[in-house]
Design an enzyme around this catalytic site. Structure first.
Site, PDB file in Angstrom:
ATOM      1  N   THR A 103       0.852  -1.206   0.000  1.00 28.22           N
ATOM      2  CA  THR A 103       0.000   0.000   0.000  1.00 28.22           C
ATOM      3  C   THR A 103       0.877   1.241   0.000  1.00 28.22           C
ATOM      4  OG1 THR A 103      -0.168   0.440   2.417  1.00 28.22           O
ATOM      5  CG2 THR A 103      -1.570  -1.245   1.529  1.00 28.22           C
ATOM      6  N   ASP A 133       3.765  -0.155   0.639  1.00 27.18           N
ATOM      7  CA  ASP A 133       4.807   0.240  -0.321  1.00 27.18           C
ATOM      8  C   ASP A 133       5.395   1.595   0.079  1.00 27.18           C
ATOM      9  OD1 ASP A 133       6.413   0.264  -2.525  1.00 27.18           O
ATOM     10  OD2 ASP A 133       4.835   0.797  -3.931  1.00 27.18           O
ATOM     11  N   LYS A 135       8.621   2.471   0.631  1.00 27.94           N
ATOM     12  CA  LYS A 135       9.904   2.820   0.006  1.00 27.94           C
ATOM     13  C   LYS A 135      10.739   3.726   0.916  1.00 27.94           C
ATOM     14  CE  LYS A 135       8.406   2.333  -4.821  1.00 27.94           C
ATOM     15  NZ  LYS A 135       6.969   2.095  -4.656  1.00 27.94           N
ATOM     16  N   PHE A 136      11.028   3.247   2.111  1.00 28.80           N
ATOM     17  CA  PHE A 136      11.883   3.987   3.035  1.00 28.80           C
ATOM     18  C   PHE A 136      13.221   4.288   2.368  1.00 28.80           C
ATOM     19  CE2 PHE A 136       9.088   1.646   6.019  1.00 28.80           C
ATOM     20  CZ  PHE A 136       8.658   2.690   6.822  1.00 28.80           C
ATOM     21  N   ALA A 137      13.777   5.476   2.668  1.00 22.48           N
ATOM     22  CA  ALA A 137      15.023   5.868   1.997  1.00 22.48           C
ATOM     23  C   ALA A 137      15.830   6.857   2.845  1.00 22.48           C
ATOM     24  CB  ALA A 137      14.722   6.478   0.630  1.00 22.48           C
ATOM     25  N   ASP A 138      15.945   6.575   4.147  1.00 25.92           N
ATOM     26  CA  ASP A 138      16.661   7.507   5.017  1.00 25.92           C
ATOM     27  C   ASP A 138      17.557   6.725   5.969  1.00 25.92           C
ATOM     28  OD1 ASP A 138      17.352   9.929   6.380  1.00 25.92           O
ATOM     29  OD2 ASP A 138      15.373  10.734   5.888  1.00 25.92           O
ATOM     30  N   ASN A 141      17.999   5.678  12.106  1.00 26.88           N
ATOM     31  CA  ASN A 141      17.241   6.265  13.211  1.00 26.88           C
ATOM     32  C   ASN A 141      15.957   6.932  12.715  1.00 26.88           C
ATOM     33  OD1 ASN A 141      17.178   7.005  16.140  1.00 26.88           O
ATOM     34  ND2 ASN A 141      17.151   9.075  15.272  1.00 26.88           N
ATOM     35  N   TYR A 253       5.473  -2.577 -19.160  1.00 25.00           N
ATOM     36  CA  TYR A 253       4.741  -3.729 -18.662  1.00 25.00           C
ATOM     37  C   TYR A 253       5.232  -5.040 -19.280  1.00 25.00           C
ATOM     38  CZ  TYR A 253       1.396  -0.347 -16.824  1.00 25.00           C
ATOM     39  OH  TYR A 253       0.809   0.681 -16.140  1.00 25.00           O
ATOM     40  N   ARG A 271      -3.713  -0.886 -11.869  1.00 23.99           N
ATOM     41  CA  ARG A 271      -4.792  -0.343 -12.699  1.00 23.99           C
ATOM     42  C   ARG A 271      -5.382  -1.359 -13.666  1.00 23.99           C
ATOM     43  NH1 ARG A 271      -1.311   4.609 -14.772  1.00 23.99           N
ATOM     44  NH2 ARG A 271       0.312   3.082 -14.297  1.00 23.99           N
TER      45      ARG A 271
END
Length: 300
Positions: A103, A133, A135-138, A141, A253, A271
């Site tokens: 999500t 979803d 998408k952590f990017a740090d 901590n 795709y 979609r």
């Protein structure tokens, strides 16, 4: 002599992470390798579609509540910054061989705890895994707090989240500190399906090495193919369509058969299932059948 491929159920017993075991076992039980990516902006639409597709999926990918334009502008600047870093990483790692290293819940305009409560009920009703979803990017901590605190409290309800590898091992360590005690799992973005993306080459290789060092928490990758060096991990592949090959926004795709033959385990469709003019139930069944048939053919 060709080695016989293991079934999803057989692979489940060899993975240390409980969420990975549960997901593969669930896939075998439901005979589904379909994940639906829900990129809608209202709670009611979100819940309606989740209820319709729930019987046919192994995983619901939740997408990130509308954000003020000022923050969007800041995020665009950050994206440019990250792209520059990504290019630098590719160049720096080009000759470096010893790497030591659905999500989107926040696009919903009316997110509240009631949504999460109802989502959990649908999860129990239809038997699927929830994948945020994010998408952590740090740094570690920061992501630790993003994962466990704030208004979303993602760790409380999402079985799986994903992250970019750009920050290094610290991002996994931070997320693991929160997620592993809760039996959660992490996917790393090793590749992307959009045209011109930078998740290729040395960056992808470095991401694989990171995953190999954290197999207790990293359960697999977002990728278009399986990687021989860690082929036991789960591969989820976005950009799947039975009808089109690309769109106006740079999305490329492939068919379920294309990616399953290439080593993917789970097809992610958005979609193509609930878009304008689509019957979500009919399309979910269609994609579930296509993905599962491709898997059975590969086992033969």
């Amino acid at each position: 002599m060709t080695t016989k491929l293991k079934t999803y159920g057989e692979r489940a017993t060899s993975l240390p992470n409980k969420t990975a075991q549960e997901l593969l076992t669930l896939m075998e039980r439901k005979k589904s390798n379909l994940a639906v990516a829900l990129d809608v902006t209202t709670k009611q639409e979100f819940l309606d579609i989740a209820d319709k597709v729930g019987p046919y999926i192994c995983c619901l990918k939740v997408s990130h509540m509308q954000i003020p334009s000022s923050i969007i502008d800041s995020l665009k600047c950050l994206r440019i910054y990250l792209d520059v870093i990504n290019i630098w990483l590719q160049e720096s790692l080009k000759d470096y061989r010893r790497v030591p290293k659905m999500t989107h819940i926040d696009i919903l305009e009316d997110f509240d705890q009631d949504l999460i409560d109802k989502l959990k009920k649908l999860q129990k009703k239809h038997d699927f895994i929830i994948f945020e979803d994010r998408k952590f990017a740090d740094i570690g901590n920061t992501v630790k707090h993003q994962y466990s605190k704030g208004i979303y409290k993602i760790a409380e309800w999402a079985d799986i989240v994903d992250a970019h590898a750009i920050p290094g091992d610290g991002i996994i360590t931070g997320l693991k500190e929160i997620g592993l005690p809760l039996n959660r799992g992490l996917l790393l973005l090793a590749e992307m399906s959009s045209k011109g993306n930078l998740a290729t080459g040395a960056y992808t290789e470095a991401t694989i090495e990171m995953a190999k060092r954290h197999k207790d928490f990293v359960i697999g990758f977002i990728s278009g193919k399986k990687f021989n060096s860690c082929d036991e991990l789960i591969i989820m592949t976005p950009g799947i369509s039975l009808d089109i090959s690309n769109d106006d926004l740079g999305q490329q795709y492939k068919t379920p058969r294309n990616v399953i033959e290439n080593g993917s385990d789970i097809i992610i469709v958005g979609r193509g299932i609930y878009g304008k003019g689509k019957d979500a139930v009919v399309e979910a069944q269609r994609y579930r059948n296509a993905g599962w048939e491709a898997y059975l053919e590969k086992l033969e």
